[in-house]
Enzyme design. Structure first.
Site, PDB file in Angstrom:
ATOM      1  CG  HIS A 163     -42.157  43.427  -2.652  1.00  0.00           C
ATOM      2  ND1 HIS A 163     -42.331  43.372  -1.287  1.00  0.00           N
ATOM      3  CD2 HIS A 163     -41.200  44.379  -2.873  1.00  0.00           C
ATOM      4  CE1 HIS A 163     -41.506  44.222  -0.698  1.00  0.00           C
ATOM      5  NE2 HIS A 163     -40.823  44.850  -1.642  1.00  0.00           N
ATOM      6  CG  ASP A 221     -39.188  47.333   0.479  1.00  0.00           C
ATOM      7  OD1 ASP A 221     -39.248  46.091   0.436  1.00  0.00           O
ATOM      8  OD2 ASP A 221     -38.116  47.956   0.513  1.00  0.00           O
TER       9      ASP A 221
END
Length: 317
Positions: free
Chosen positions: A296, A101
């Site tokens: 994610h 991320d």
């Protein structure tokens, strides 16, 4: 199993909390939003057993790491500077730097700005993209409108107040709502709603996260709030200005890219095109790996696959 230990070191003039395990060549693991060094718990032990010194810091603005109050101290230069200082504080000459991320952005930019310190770089979720010719915030506004979540985050105090009303509930919705198998969502805050309205309100914990895991995150963010992590987003415009010397620059160290096939960052992209674009910007890219069924939270959803990929990549260097 290798033991994870904790300590605080001084780097870049600040106290930085580390989780670490093992001995050997250094592998730095950089987390994103809203996470902690804890998000690398599986890789710390796995990499230690593979013969590496695995270190995951609480990044600037998070957890038990000392965090500046000024939003201007969260630029990409500050964040890369933290990594550079940490490599030195750990007594290493070079490191493999892996990030997820926002941590992926920092990993890519550390490799871009200080290739002399980076044996190899691993980006997860966020692929490396060279600096664009257009400022990011106006580009986002043209594409998504004013309520795109990154634009929503620009207002100081606004998103953090929403997230802090129920810290465990906020984190539960964020983690569950972008895990593998979760419904696809449009990252635009609905009219009359808030950021959390992007996610199902009654989400159960995903299989990769236990109540005890959630409690670790909830305790940390209850203590610190979310401002530090959100300040990274509040420097998008500044980062674009600061990276002008690196316009269209390529990452030249050996690299690996990992993402979940259901990650909202890459969902819907053609895998072949994604790989081709990465190879133009990262000419020594070893592989682009999309993990089936994964969302994610790459290293937490697929701990074994990610640990194996990291260890194999680091050994190859």
């Amino acid at each position: 199993m290798a033991e994870i230990t904790h300590r605080t070191v001084r780097a870049a003039g600040r106290q930085v909390h580390l989780a670490e395990a093992g001995e050997g060549p250094l592998v730095l693991l950089l987390h994103g939003f809203p996470e902690l060094s804890y998000s690398w718990r599986h890789q710390l032990t796995g990499l230690a057993e593979a013969g590496f010194h695995a270190v995951a810091p609480d990044m600037r603005g998070y957890g038990r790491t000392e965090s500046p109050a000024d939003v201007a101290e969260y630029t990409i230069h500050h964040l890369v500077g933290d990594v550079v200082a940490l490599i030195g504080a750990l007594g290493a000459e070079r490191a493999v730097v892996a990030g997820h991320d926002w941590g992926s952005q920092v990993a890519w930019h550390t490799a871009l700005m200080r290739p002399d310190l980076v044996r190899g770089v691993v980006g997860m979720s966020i692929p490396y993209r060279p600096r664009s010719g257009l400022p990011p915030l106006p580009a986002m506004r043209r594409t998504y409108g004013d309520r795109f979540y990154m634009l929503w985050f620009q207002r100081p105090g606004f998103a953090e107040r929403e997230l802090a009303k129920d810290v465990p509930g906020s984190l539960r919705r964020l983690f569950a709502g972008t895990s593998g198998g979760a419904p696809a969502f449009e990252p635009v805050v609905p009219d009359g709603g808030g950021f959390l309205d992007l996610y199902p309100p009654e989400a159960g914990l995903p299989g990769w996260l236990t109540e005890d895991d959630l409690a670790v995150y909830a305790e940390a963010f209850t203590a610190t709030g979310f401002t530090g992590g959100l300040n990274w987003y509040r420097n998008l415009a500044a980062n674009w200005e600061l990276t002008a010397p690196f316009n269209r620059a390529r990452v030249t160290v050996p690299a690996l890219y990992l993402a979940g096939e259901h990650d909202f960052v890459v969902r819907g992209l053609d895998p072949g095109r994604l790989d081709a674009e990465l190879r133009r910007a990262v000419p020594r890219l070893r592989d682009t790996v999309l993990l089936p069924g994964c969302g994610h939270w790459t290293q937490q959803e697929r701990p074994g696959d990610v640990t194996s990929a990291l260890a194999e990549f680091a050994r190859s260097l």
